[in-house]
Design an enzyme around this catalytic site. Sequence first.
Site, PDB file in Angstrom:
ATOM      1  N   ASN A   1       0.840  -1.203   0.000  1.00 28.80           N
ATOM      2  CA  ASN A   1       0.000   0.000   0.000  1.00 28.80           C
ATOM      3  C   ASN A   1       0.872   1.249   0.000  1.00 28.80           C
ATOM      4  O   ASN A   1       1.977   1.276   0.568  1.00 28.80           O
ATOM      5  CB  ASN A   1      -1.023  -0.004   1.133  1.00 28.80           C
ATOM      6  CG  ASN A   1      -0.472  -0.167   2.515  1.00 28.80           C
ATOM      7  OD1 ASN A   1       0.558  -0.809   2.705  1.00 28.80           O
ATOM      8  ND2 ASN A   1      -1.125   0.405   3.505  1.00 28.80           N
ATOM      9  N   VAL A   2       0.355   2.264  -0.679  1.00 26.41           N
ATOM     10  CA  VAL A   2       1.063   3.534  -0.824  1.00 26.41           C
ATOM     11  C   VAL A   2       0.082   4.640  -0.459  1.00 26.41           C
ATOM     12  O   VAL A   2      -0.900   4.865  -1.188  1.00 26.41           O
ATOM     13  CB  VAL A   2       1.581   3.744  -2.266  1.00 26.41           C
ATOM     14  CG1 VAL A   2       2.393   5.033  -2.356  1.00 26.41           C
ATOM     15  CG2 VAL A   2       2.410   2.545  -2.737  1.00 26.41           C
TER      16      VAL A   2
ATOM     17  N   SER B   1      -3.370  13.325   1.090  1.00 27.15           N
ATOM     18  CA  SER B   1      -4.741  13.444   0.593  1.00 27.15           C
ATOM     19  C   SER B   1      -5.312  12.020   0.601  1.00 27.15           C
ATOM     20  O   SER B   1      -5.111  11.241  -0.329  1.00 27.15           O
ATOM     21  CB  SER B   1      -4.734  14.029  -0.818  1.00 27.15           C
ATOM     22  OG  SER B   1      -6.050  14.120  -1.303  1.00 27.15           O
TER      23      SER B   1
ATOM     24  N   GLU C   1      -3.170  -4.592  -3.000  1.00 27.84           N
ATOM     25  CA  GLU C   1      -3.695  -5.497  -4.036  1.00 27.84           C
ATOM     26  C   GLU C   1      -3.735  -4.816  -5.397  1.00 27.84           C
ATOM     27  O   GLU C   1      -3.390  -5.412  -6.420  1.00 27.84           O
ATOM     28  CB  GLU C   1      -5.110  -5.958  -3.674  1.00 27.84           C
ATOM     29  CG  GLU C   1      -5.213  -6.768  -2.398  1.00 27.84           C
ATOM     30  CD  GLU C   1      -5.474  -5.904  -1.164  1.00 27.84           C
ATOM     31  OE1 GLU C   1      -4.938  -4.767  -1.097  1.00 27.84           O
ATOM     32  OE2 GLU C   1      -6.204  -6.351  -0.282  1.00 27.84           O
TER      33      GLU C   1
HETATM   34  N1  THU Z   1      -5.289  -1.465   2.599  1.00 26.58           N
HETATM   35  C1  THU Z   1      -4.741  -2.309   1.682  1.00 26.58           C
HETATM   36  O1  THU Z   1      -3.651  -2.061   1.169  1.00 26.58           O
HETATM   37  N2  THU Z   1      -5.426  -3.412   1.359  1.00 26.58           N
HETATM   38  C2  THU Z   1      -6.611  -3.802   1.925  1.00 26.58           C
HETATM   39  O2  THU Z   1      -7.163  -4.822   1.552  1.00 26.58           O
HETATM   40  C3  THU Z   1      -7.212  -2.996   2.991  1.00 26.58           C
HETATM   41  C4  THU Z   1      -6.584  -1.670   3.217  1.00 26.58           C
HETATM   42  C5  THU Z   1      -4.542  -0.270   2.998  1.00 26.58           C
HETATM   43  C6  THU Z   1      -5.079   1.011   2.455  1.00 26.58           C
HETATM   44  C7  THU Z   1      -4.549   2.004   3.478  1.00 26.58           C
HETATM   45  O3  THU Z   1      -3.237   2.357   3.089  1.00 26.58           O
HETATM   46  C8  THU Z   1      -4.478   1.215   4.760  1.00 26.58           C
HETATM   47  O4  THU Z   1      -4.541  -0.154   4.388  1.00 26.58           O
HETATM   48  C9  THU Z   1      -5.575   1.531   5.746  1.00 26.58           C
HETATM   49  O5  THU Z   1      -6.820   1.451   5.167  1.00 26.58           O
END
Ligand code: THU
Length: 139
Positions: A49-50, A54, A62
């Site tokens: 996740n990035v 904002s 994913e």
């Molecule tokens: N996030 C993911 O990368 N995948 C998921 O399936 C659920 C949420 C990330 C998005 C955000 O960066 C952080 O988790 C909190 O929501």
Amino acid sequence: MNRALEPRQIDRLIQAATLVRDQAYAPHSHFYVGAALLMEDGEIVVGCNVENASYSMCLCAERVAAAAAISKGYRLWKGIAVASVGGVSPCGACRQFLSEFGLELPVVITDVIDGSYKIRSLKQLLPEAFDGSLLPTHA
Ligand code: THU
């Protein structure tokens, strides 16, 4: 077609998703997620996740992995693993995003704390999915 993942493939996917999770950029939520996609030829493509100040611009692991796989020319996937504390399953947006490339995809949802996991098909996670077949532009 047998879509079940072999134990070795599950291990590889969990290992890759757990490893890439360390690269997650999540200074806002502090929730770190890694994803690993297994290609038909055995290659694994990963994503984390990035986040962004904002918030609505945050990218889930994913979707980062899926976009990376597509960018490498891979559209046939054998499975995906998602690694996080607590073993969260993909959010609704990611379920929809992944479904574009096949609802049979096995999703390995793993908790990095104890290594436990469960497997669900994308179809189980996204019943009655919307797809492009109903669009007027569909060939
Ligand atoms: N996030 C993911 O990368 N995948 C998921 O399936 C659920 C949420 C990330 C998005 C955000 O960066 C952080 O988790 C909190 O929501």
